[in-house]
Enzyme design. Structure first.
Site, PDB file in Angstrom:
ATOM      1  N   ASN A 226       4.037 -29.895 -95.288  1.00 16.30           N
ATOM      2  CA  ASN A 226       4.951 -30.700 -96.096  1.00 16.30           C
ATOM      3  C   ASN A 226       5.744 -31.610 -95.164  1.00 16.30           C
ATOM      4  O   ASN A 226       6.632 -31.148 -94.465  1.00 16.30           O
ATOM      5  CB  ASN A 226       5.873 -29.751 -96.883  1.00 16.30           C
ATOM      6  CG  ASN A 226       6.918 -30.501 -97.689  1.00 16.30           C
ATOM      7  OD1 ASN A 226       6.858 -31.722 -97.823  1.00 16.30           O
ATOM      8  ND2 ASN A 226       7.875 -29.762 -98.232  1.00 16.30           N
TER       9      ASN A 226
ATOM     10  N   LYS B 272       7.774 -33.869 -95.918  1.00 14.87           N
ATOM     11  CA  LYS B 272       9.087 -34.206 -96.500  1.00 14.87           C
ATOM     12  C   LYS B 272       9.345 -35.717 -96.360  1.00 14.87           C
ATOM     13  O   LYS B 272       8.402 -36.490 -96.399  1.00 14.87           O
ATOM     14  CB  LYS B 272      10.197 -33.353 -95.875  1.00 14.87           C
ATOM     15  CG  LYS B 272       9.852 -31.859 -95.934  1.00 14.87           C
ATOM     16  CD  LYS B 272      11.006 -30.950 -95.631  1.00 14.87           C
ATOM     17  CE  LYS B 272      10.527 -29.512 -95.743  1.00 14.87           C
ATOM     18  NZ  LYS B 272      11.588 -28.536 -95.553  1.00 14.87           N
TER      19      LYS B 272
ATOM     20  N   HIS C  58       9.756 -27.638-105.218  1.00 13.26           N
ATOM     21  CA  HIS C  58      10.232 -27.318-103.863  1.00 13.26           C
ATOM     22  C   HIS C  58      11.751 -27.102-103.916  1.00 13.26           C
ATOM     23  O   HIS C  58      12.453 -27.770-104.680  1.00 13.26           O
ATOM     24  CB  HIS C  58       9.874 -28.452-102.891  1.00 13.26           C
ATOM     25  CG  HIS C  58      10.169 -28.085-101.478  1.00 13.26           C
ATOM     26  ND1 HIS C  58      11.434 -28.198-100.947  1.00 13.26           N
ATOM     27  CD2 HIS C  58       9.385 -27.561-100.500  1.00 13.26           C
ATOM     28  CE1 HIS C  58      11.401 -27.765 -99.687  1.00 13.26           C
ATOM     29  NE2 HIS C  58      10.173 -27.374 -99.396  1.00 13.26           N
TER      30      HIS C  58
ATOM     31  N   GLU D 289      14.109 -28.058-102.143  1.00  9.62           N
ATOM     32  CA  GLU D 289      14.938 -29.254-101.932  1.00  9.62           C
ATOM     33  C   GLU D 289      15.006 -30.095-103.211  1.00  9.62           C
ATOM     34  O   GLU D 289      16.023 -30.735-103.496  1.00  9.62           O
ATOM     35  CB  GLU D 289      14.407 -30.059-100.738  1.00  9.62           C
ATOM     36  CG  GLU D 289      14.748 -29.353 -99.430  1.00  9.62           C
ATOM     37  CD  GLU D 289      13.743 -29.547 -98.317  1.00  9.62           C
ATOM     38  OE1 GLU D 289      12.922 -30.474 -98.381  1.00  9.62           O
ATOM     39  OE2 GLU D 289      13.763 -28.736 -97.360  1.00  9.62           O
TER      40      GLU D 289
ATOM     41  N   GLU E 199       8.882 -19.347-100.879  1.00  9.73           N
ATOM     42  CA  GLU E 199       9.680 -19.899 -99.781  1.00  9.73           C
ATOM     43  C   GLU E 199      11.137 -19.480 -99.951  1.00  9.73           C
ATOM     44  O   GLU E 199      11.885 -20.125-100.694  1.00  9.73           O
ATOM     45  CB  GLU E 199       9.608 -21.430 -99.791  1.00  9.73           C
ATOM     46  CG  GLU E 199       8.212 -21.978 -99.651  1.00  9.73           C
ATOM     47  CD  GLU E 199       8.249 -23.419 -99.181  1.00  9.73           C
ATOM     48  OE1 GLU E 199       7.890 -23.666 -98.023  1.00  9.73           O
ATOM     49  OE2 GLU E 199       8.678 -24.289 -99.950  1.00  9.73           O
TER      50      GLU E 199
ATOM     51  N   GLY F 100      13.740 -24.533 -92.943  1.00  5.96           N
ATOM     52  CA  GLY F 100      14.382 -25.454 -91.994  1.00  5.96           C
ATOM     53  C   GLY F 100      15.500 -24.826 -91.178  1.00  5.96           C
ATOM     54  O   GLY F 100      16.269 -25.527 -90.530  1.00  5.96           O
TER      55      GLY F 100
ATOM     56  N   SER G 100      10.252 -21.856 -92.079  1.00  4.04           N
ATOM     57  CA  SER G 100      10.267 -21.740 -90.611  1.00  4.04           C
ATOM     58  C   SER G 100       9.011 -21.088 -90.038  1.00  4.04           C
ATOM     59  O   SER G 100       9.093 -20.297 -89.091  1.00  4.04           O
ATOM     60  CB  SER G 100      11.533 -21.016 -90.138  1.00  4.04           C
ATOM     61  OG  SER G 100      12.685 -21.754 -90.501  1.00  4.04           O
TER      62      SER G 100
HETATM   63  P1  PGA Z   1      10.140 -25.489 -92.740  1.00  5.54           P
HETATM   64  O1  PGA Z   1       9.952 -26.028 -94.244  1.00  5.54           O
HETATM   65  O2  PGA Z   1       8.799 -25.002 -92.274  1.00  5.54           O
HETATM   66  O3  PGA Z   1      10.664 -26.638 -91.972  1.00  5.54           O
HETATM   67  O4  PGA Z   1      11.117 -24.346 -92.826  1.00  5.54           O
HETATM   68  C1  PGA Z   1       9.118 -25.363 -95.140  1.00  5.54           C
HETATM   69  C2  PGA Z   1       9.124 -26.071 -96.473  1.00  5.54           C
HETATM   70  O5  PGA Z   1      10.158 -26.622 -96.848  1.00  5.54           O
HETATM   71  O6  PGA Z   1       8.110 -26.117 -97.172  1.00  5.54           O
END
Ligand code: PGA
Length: 256
Positions: free
Chosen positions: A13, A15, A99, A101, A170, A176, A216
């Protein structure tokens, strides 16, 4: 190791990152990687504006391209939105939905997510449906309750299209942050989710549905996480923008 028969799924992803140069360079790097696409799906999710160039750059490889979001509406007077129909028209066959976010910053609640799932599937898209608890919810012992609530939206919207669905678990506190769920913590939730699907959908869907972990994931932790029985792959944010993604893709070999 007992094999589940489920094909590993590794998603990257991107983003709201990258520019034209990144898309070109990173795609050509990814294209050079060798993996057995009969054993592992690899899907990258660039921004909408980079979808077409990623598709072109990755042409001839086994890497698939996904959107990060889709409109809950069909084509029409919805300024700034991209419809499922338009994604299909660009030969995009996958989209992320829900997601964290999107849930946190853009008002994607259960109602919106349900509508997005329905319209995506109606238009023949495959979906990566994301769920996961916040830190305070985990601390209050509500992890399963929160995930089941999000799963109910998915179940109510998917109909019989389960072969087009991947679930991404997740935990929000791991996205993140550099804090990964331990393999045991992730496995516990994945197993509970699979059991829940068995009881609330059916046994066949429960045994076939891919439940991937996100939060992460790095080249350092992917090989232990993937060994867990109910972890069928990853959704990777930060590390998917780097060459680390190659090692994360290669983690599927641990499961063979
Ligand atoms: P990250 O993000 O690996 O940077 O923690 C995962 C995601 O948001 O899908």
């Amino acid at each position: 190791m007992e094999t589940s028969g489920r094909k590993i799924f590794i998603g990257g992803n991107w983003k709201s990152n990258g520019d034209r140069k990144f898309v070109k360079d990173h795609s050509s790097y990814l294209k050079s990687l060798n993996f057995d696409s009969s054993k592992c799906d690899v899907v990258v999710c660039p921004t909408f504006i980079h979808l077409e160039s990623a598709l072109n750059e990755l042409n001839g490889s086994n890497i698939l391209v996904s959107a990060q979001n889709v409109s809950m509406n069909d084509n029409g007077a919805f300024t700034g939105e991209i419809s499922a129909k338009q994604l299909k028209d660009f030969n995009i066959h996958w989209t992320l939905i829900g997601h964290s976010e999107r849930r946190q910053f853009f008002g994607d609640n259960e109602d919106v997510i349900g509508k997005k799932i329905k319209i995506a599937l109606l238009n023949g898209l495959n979906i990566i449906a994301c769920i996961g608890e916040k830190l305070e919810e985990r601390n209050e012992g509500k992890t399963l309750e929160v995930c089941v609530n999000q799963m109910k939206t998915i179940v109510d919207s998917v109909g019989s299209n389960w072969d087009k669905v991947v679930i991404a678990y997740e935990p929000v506190w791991a996205i993140g942050t550099g804090k990964t769920a331990t393999p045991e913590m992730a496995q516990e939730v994945h197993q509970q989710l699979r059991n829940w699907v068995k009881e609330n959908v059916n046994e066949e869907v429960a045994s076939k549905i891919r439940i991937i972990y996100g939060g992460s994931v790095t080249e350092g932790n992917c090989n232990t996480l993937i060994k867990e029985k109910d972890i069928d792959g990853f959704l990777v944010g930060g590390a998917s923008l780097k060459s680390d993604f190659a090692k994360i893709i290669a983690s599927y070999e641990q499961k063979l």
